[in-house]
Design a protein around this motif. Sequence first.
Motif, PDB file in Angstrom:
ATOM      1  N   LEU A  58     -38.448 -13.758 -12.773  1.00 46.34           N
ATOM      2  CA  LEU A  58     -38.955 -14.235 -13.944  1.00 46.34           C
ATOM      3  C   LEU A  58     -40.191 -15.028 -13.454  1.00 46.34           C
ATOM      4  CD1 LEU A  58     -35.785 -15.474 -15.343  1.00 46.34           C
ATOM      5  CD2 LEU A  58     -37.143 -13.420 -16.258  1.00 46.34           C
ATOM      6  N   ASN A  78     -27.074 -19.507 -19.865  1.00 45.19           N
ATOM      7  CA  ASN A  78     -26.265 -18.419 -19.316  1.00 45.19           C
ATOM      8  C   ASN A  78     -25.000 -17.984 -20.205  1.00 45.19           C
ATOM      9  OD1 ASN A  78     -27.400 -17.375 -16.908  1.00 45.19           O
ATOM     10  ND2 ASN A  78     -26.348 -18.880 -15.663  1.00 45.19           N
ATOM     11  N   LEU A  81     -25.984 -15.474 -22.801  1.00 48.06           N
ATOM     12  CA  LEU A  81     -26.211 -14.139 -22.114  1.00 48.06           C
ATOM     13  C   LEU A  81     -25.223 -13.149 -22.261  1.00 48.06           C
ATOM     14  CD1 LEU A  81     -28.500 -15.131 -19.441  1.00 48.06           C
ATOM     15  CD2 LEU A  81     -29.183 -14.425 -21.613  1.00 48.06           C
ATOM     16  N   GLY A  84     -26.366 -10.421 -18.490  1.00 44.85           N
ATOM     17  CA  GLY A  84     -26.731 -10.776 -17.183  1.00 44.85           C
ATOM     18  C   GLY A  84     -26.700 -12.165 -17.137  1.00 44.85           C
ATOM     19  N   LEU A  86     -28.705 -16.041 -15.252  1.00 44.61           N
ATOM     20  CA  LEU A  86     -29.862 -16.498 -14.452  1.00 44.61           C
ATOM     21  C   LEU A  86     -29.231 -17.132 -13.352  1.00 44.61           C
ATOM     22  CD1 LEU A  86     -31.696 -18.160 -17.722  1.00 44.61           C
ATOM     23  CD2 LEU A  86     -32.304 -16.388 -16.343  1.00 44.61           C
ATOM     24  N   GLY A 109     -33.174 -13.450 -13.081  1.00 44.00           N
ATOM     25  CA  GLY A 109     -32.115 -12.659 -13.931  1.00 44.00           C
ATOM     26  C   GLY A 109     -31.353 -11.630 -13.142  1.00 44.00           C
ATOM     27  N   ARG A 110     -30.113 -11.635 -13.191  1.00 49.18           N
ATOM     28  CA  ARG A 110     -29.296 -10.690 -12.197  1.00 49.18           C
ATOM     29  C   ARG A 110     -28.327 -10.079 -13.159  1.00 49.18           C
ATOM     30  NH1 ARG A 110     -29.412 -13.122  -6.650  1.00 49.18           N
ATOM     31  NH2 ARG A 110     -31.440 -12.495  -6.112  1.00 49.18           N
ATOM     32  N   SER A 111     -27.877  -8.857 -12.968  1.00 54.15           N
ATOM     33  CA  SER A 111     -27.058  -8.086 -13.885  1.00 54.15           C
ATOM     34  C   SER A 111     -26.358  -7.151 -12.797  1.00 54.15           C
ATOM     35  CB  SER A 111     -27.285  -7.674 -15.077  1.00 54.15           C
ATOM     36  OG  SER A 111     -26.294  -7.040 -15.724  1.00 54.15           O
ATOM     37  N   GLU A 134     -33.074  -6.887 -19.710  1.00 55.73           N
ATOM     38  CA  GLU A 134     -34.560  -7.419 -19.635  1.00 55.73           C
ATOM     39  C   GLU A 134     -34.745  -8.093 -20.800  1.00 55.73           C
ATOM     40  OE1 GLU A 134     -38.467  -7.856 -20.669  1.00 55.73           O
ATOM     41  OE2 GLU A 134     -37.283  -6.082 -21.572  1.00 55.73           O
ATOM     42  N   VAL A 137     -32.776 -11.787 -21.345  1.00 59.28           N
ATOM     43  CA  VAL A 137     -33.123 -12.757 -20.222  1.00 59.28           C
ATOM     44  C   VAL A 137     -34.710 -13.086 -20.555  1.00 59.28           C
ATOM     45  CG1 VAL A 137     -33.542 -13.012 -17.756  1.00 59.28           C
ATOM     46  CG2 VAL A 137     -31.447 -11.812 -18.590  1.00 59.28           C
ATOM     47  N   THR A 138     -35.228 -12.147 -20.984  1.00 60.83           N
ATOM     48  CA  THR A 138     -36.848 -12.652 -21.082  1.00 60.83           C
ATOM     49  C   THR A 138     -36.911 -13.394 -22.321  1.00 60.83           C
ATOM     50  OG1 THR A 138     -37.530 -10.657 -19.913  1.00 60.83           O
ATOM     51  CG2 THR A 138     -39.190 -11.934 -21.450  1.00 60.83           C
TER      52      THR A 138
END
Length: 153
Positions: A58, A78, A81, A84, A86, A109-111, A134, A137-138
Amino acid sequence: MTASQSELQRIMAALQQSGLTVEAVEDGALIQDGETRVAMFAEADPQGGVIVRLHLDLDLYVEEDSLPDILMGMNLMNQGLDYGMLNLDPVDPDEDADEDAPLTFAVLGRSVLWLADLGVAELDRLREHLRRFEQEVTETVERTLHGSRGLSA
């Protein structure tokens, strides 16, 4: 070619066929959609299927003295979400950096997604998961940073 490399190659080909820009990197791939780049890694699951890991850089960095406030804010983000999460990843200090300089962490960001196989339906599910990960998270980070109650780093 190892099993995970062939699975990664198949996933990359499917994503390219769907119109995404995909570039091979050391042990994974970079997927670009517009200006966003997501790193993707795939490995065979010993119990069957394929585990796909997604990482979204990010370009946000925080220093360790801000961690209590940042962690509280990330925890709240989080919770909203679905695709994903953060998390913080320590940034390696420069060789020239002062030993007493505070540590810096990148916000990522992770998934993770498990695919039963690499059939059409599962690859479609991966494309949708990638898109929603994407986007979610964005949008969450932008809304937080630009909203009235933004995080201070």
